[in-house]
Design a protein around this motif. Sequence first.
Motif, PDB file in Angstrom:
ATOM      1  N   PRO A  40     -35.162   7.696   6.623  1.00 22.12           N
ATOM      2  CA  PRO A  40     -34.306   8.618   7.380  1.00 22.12           C
ATOM      3  C   PRO A  40     -33.282   7.834   8.195  1.00 22.12           C
ATOM      4  O   PRO A  40     -33.614   6.872   8.880  1.00 22.12           O
ATOM      5  N   GLU A  41     -32.044   8.231   8.078  1.00 25.11           N
ATOM      6  CA  GLU A  41     -30.964   7.547   8.776  1.00 25.11           C
ATOM      7  C   GLU A  41     -30.865   8.058  10.207  1.00 25.11           C
ATOM      8  O   GLU A  41     -31.002   9.241  10.468  1.00 25.11           O
ATOM      9  N   ARG A  42     -30.645   7.122  11.116  1.00 25.59           N
ATOM     10  CA  ARG A  42     -30.441   7.519  12.504  1.00 25.59           C
ATOM     11  C   ARG A  42     -29.137   8.286  12.602  1.00 25.59           C
ATOM     12  O   ARG A  42     -28.163   7.953  11.927  1.00 25.59           O
ATOM     13  N   PRO A  43     -29.080   9.297  13.443  1.00 28.12           N
ATOM     14  CA  PRO A  43     -27.871  10.119  13.527  1.00 28.12           C
ATOM     15  C   PRO A  43     -26.617   9.338  13.906  1.00 28.12           C
ATOM     16  O   PRO A  43     -25.550   9.606  13.407  1.00 28.12           O
ATOM     17  N   GLY A  44     -26.712   8.367  14.800  1.00 27.78           N
ATOM     18  CA  GLY A  44     -25.522   7.650  15.256  1.00 27.78           C
ATOM     19  C   GLY A  44     -25.398   6.256  14.699  1.00 27.78           C
ATOM     20  O   GLY A  44     -24.678   5.439  15.247  1.00 27.78           O
ATOM     21  N   ALA A  45     -26.096   5.935  13.604  1.00 26.61           N
ATOM     22  CA  ALA A  45     -26.091   4.569  13.077  1.00 26.61           C
ATOM     23  C   ALA A  45     -24.699   4.147  12.624  1.00 26.61           C
ATOM     24  O   ALA A  45     -24.240   3.057  12.956  1.00 26.61           O
ATOM     25  N   ALA A  46     -24.023   4.978  11.864  1.00 26.78           N
ATOM     26  CA  ALA A  46     -22.691   4.618  11.387  1.00 26.78           C
ATOM     27  C   ALA A  46     -21.701   4.547  12.544  1.00 26.78           C
ATOM     28  O   ALA A  46     -20.842   3.668  12.585  1.00 26.78           O
ATOM     29  N   ARG A  47     -21.836   5.465  13.489  1.00 28.34           N
ATOM     30  CA  ARG A  47     -20.934   5.466  14.636  1.00 28.34           C
ATOM     31  C   ARG A  47     -21.119   4.218  15.492  1.00 28.34           C
ATOM     32  O   ARG A  47     -20.156   3.623  15.951  1.00 28.34           O
ATOM     33  N   SER A  48     -22.378   3.791  15.713  1.00 26.87           N
ATOM     34  CA  SER A  48     -22.613   2.625  16.566  1.00 26.87           C
ATOM     35  C   SER A  48     -22.137   1.357  15.883  1.00 26.87           C
ATOM     36  O   SER A  48     -21.652   0.449  16.546  1.00 26.87           O
ATOM     37  N   ALA A  49     -22.268   1.272  14.549  1.00 23.53           N
ATOM     38  CA  ALA A  49     -21.763   0.101  13.834  1.00 23.53           C
ATOM     39  C   ALA A  49     -20.249   0.033  13.966  1.00 23.53           C
ATOM     40  O   ALA A  49     -19.675  -1.044  14.167  1.00 23.53           O
ATOM     41  N   HIS A  50     -19.587   1.178  13.871  1.00 25.86           N
ATOM     42  CA  HIS A  50     -18.133   1.228  14.020  1.00 25.86           C
ATOM     43  C   HIS A  50     -17.731   0.854  15.445  1.00 25.86           C
ATOM     44  O   HIS A  50     -16.777   0.116  15.655  1.00 25.86           O
ATOM     45  N   ARG A  51     -18.497   1.322  16.410  1.00 26.10           N
ATOM     46  CA  ARG A  51     -18.214   1.020  17.810  1.00 26.10           C
ATOM     47  C   ARG A  51     -18.415  -0.476  18.067  1.00 26.10           C
ATOM     48  O   ARG A  51     -17.628  -1.094  18.783  1.00 26.10           O
ATOM     49  N   ASN A  52     -19.463  -1.069  17.477  1.00 24.20           N
ATOM     50  CA  ASN A  52     -19.712  -2.494  17.675  1.00 24.20           C
ATOM     51  C   ASN A  52     -18.575  -3.332  17.112  1.00 24.20           C
ATOM     52  O   ASN A  52     -18.196  -4.337  17.709  1.00 24.20           O
ATOM     53  N   SER A  53     -18.024  -2.950  15.976  1.00 20.93           N
ATOM     54  CA  SER A  53     -16.918  -3.715  15.402  1.00 20.93           C
ATOM     55  C   SER A  53     -15.679  -3.601  16.290  1.00 20.93           C
ATOM     56  O   SER A  53     -14.915  -4.553  16.405  1.00 20.93           O
ATOM     57  N   ARG A  54     -15.490  -2.466  16.934  1.00 20.48           N
ATOM     58  CA  ARG A  54     -14.357  -2.322  17.853  1.00 20.48           C
ATOM     59  C   ARG A  54     -14.523  -3.227  19.071  1.00 20.48           C
ATOM     60  O   ARG A  54     -13.564  -3.827  19.545  1.00 20.48           O
ATOM     61  N   VAL A  55     -15.739  -3.330  19.578  1.00 23.61           N
ATOM     62  CA  VAL A  55     -15.994  -4.181  20.746  1.00 23.61           C
ATOM     63  C   VAL A  55     -15.737  -5.644  20.383  1.00 23.61           C
ATOM     64  O   VAL A  55     -15.092  -6.379  21.141  1.00 23.61           O
ATOM     65  N   VAL A  56     -16.209  -6.059  19.217  1.00 21.24           N
ATOM     66  CA  VAL A  56     -16.000  -7.445  18.785  1.00 21.24           C
ATOM     67  C   VAL A  56     -14.509  -7.718  18.629  1.00 21.24           C
ATOM     68  O   VAL A  56     -14.002  -8.760  19.079  1.00 21.24           O
ATOM     69  N   ALA A  57     -13.776  -6.797  18.021  1.00 15.90           N
ATOM     70  CA  ALA A  57     -12.330  -6.982  17.845  1.00 15.90           C
ATOM     71  C   ALA A  57     -11.629  -7.069  19.199  1.00 15.90           C
ATOM     72  O   ALA A  57     -10.733  -7.902  19.383  1.00 15.90           O
ATOM     73  N   ALA A  58     -12.019  -6.246  20.153  1.00 12.74           N
ATOM     74  CA  ALA A  58     -11.406  -6.274  21.485  1.00 12.74           C
ATOM     75  C   ALA A  58     -11.677  -7.598  22.189  1.00 12.74           C
ATOM     76  O   ALA A  58     -10.787  -8.176  22.818  1.00 12.74           O
ATOM     77  N   VAL A  59     -12.885  -8.104  22.076  1.00 17.41           N
ATOM     78  CA  VAL A  59     -13.227  -9.386  22.714  1.00 17.41           C
ATOM     79  C   VAL A  59     -12.429 -10.522  22.088  1.00 17.41           C
ATOM     80  O   VAL A  59     -11.879 -11.381  22.794  1.00 17.41           O
ATOM     81  N   VAL A  60     -12.339 -10.543  20.762  1.00 12.61           N
ATOM     82  CA  VAL A  60     -11.594 -11.605  20.080  1.00 12.61           C
ATOM     83  C   VAL A  60     -10.119 -11.562  20.476  1.00 12.61           C
ATOM     84  O   VAL A  60      -9.514 -12.603  20.774  1.00 12.61           O
TER      85      VAL A  60
END
Length: 102
Positions: A40-60
């Motif tokens: 079973p997929e977590r409801p926000g799994a895809a959203r959190s992965a997308h959010r994490n990539s945005r945070v990494v891009a902002a830091v870089v």
Amino acid sequence: MSYSTDDQRILGEIERGLTRDDPALAALIDTLNQQFPEIPERPGAARSAHRNSRVVAAVVLTVIAVLALILTAILGATPTPPAGEDGSPSSRPAAMAVHLAP
């Protein structure tokens, strides 16, 4: 992923028809389903992965901007003229003009 009642009923009929028509295929699919159970997929799994990539891009981008500002400050600084022997600024002209007689 949950289906509506009608969709579940139709999928059940299709599954029963396939099992009746080709028992070997049904056995193979059952074996595969046992080897690879549906997780079973977590409801926000895809959203959190997308959010994490945005945070990494902002830091870089922030790190690159800070390094650019530091390099601009270092390379854009006005050099100080060398001091003379007595500690006062040098009295030598910055450029010597050459005068040629006509």
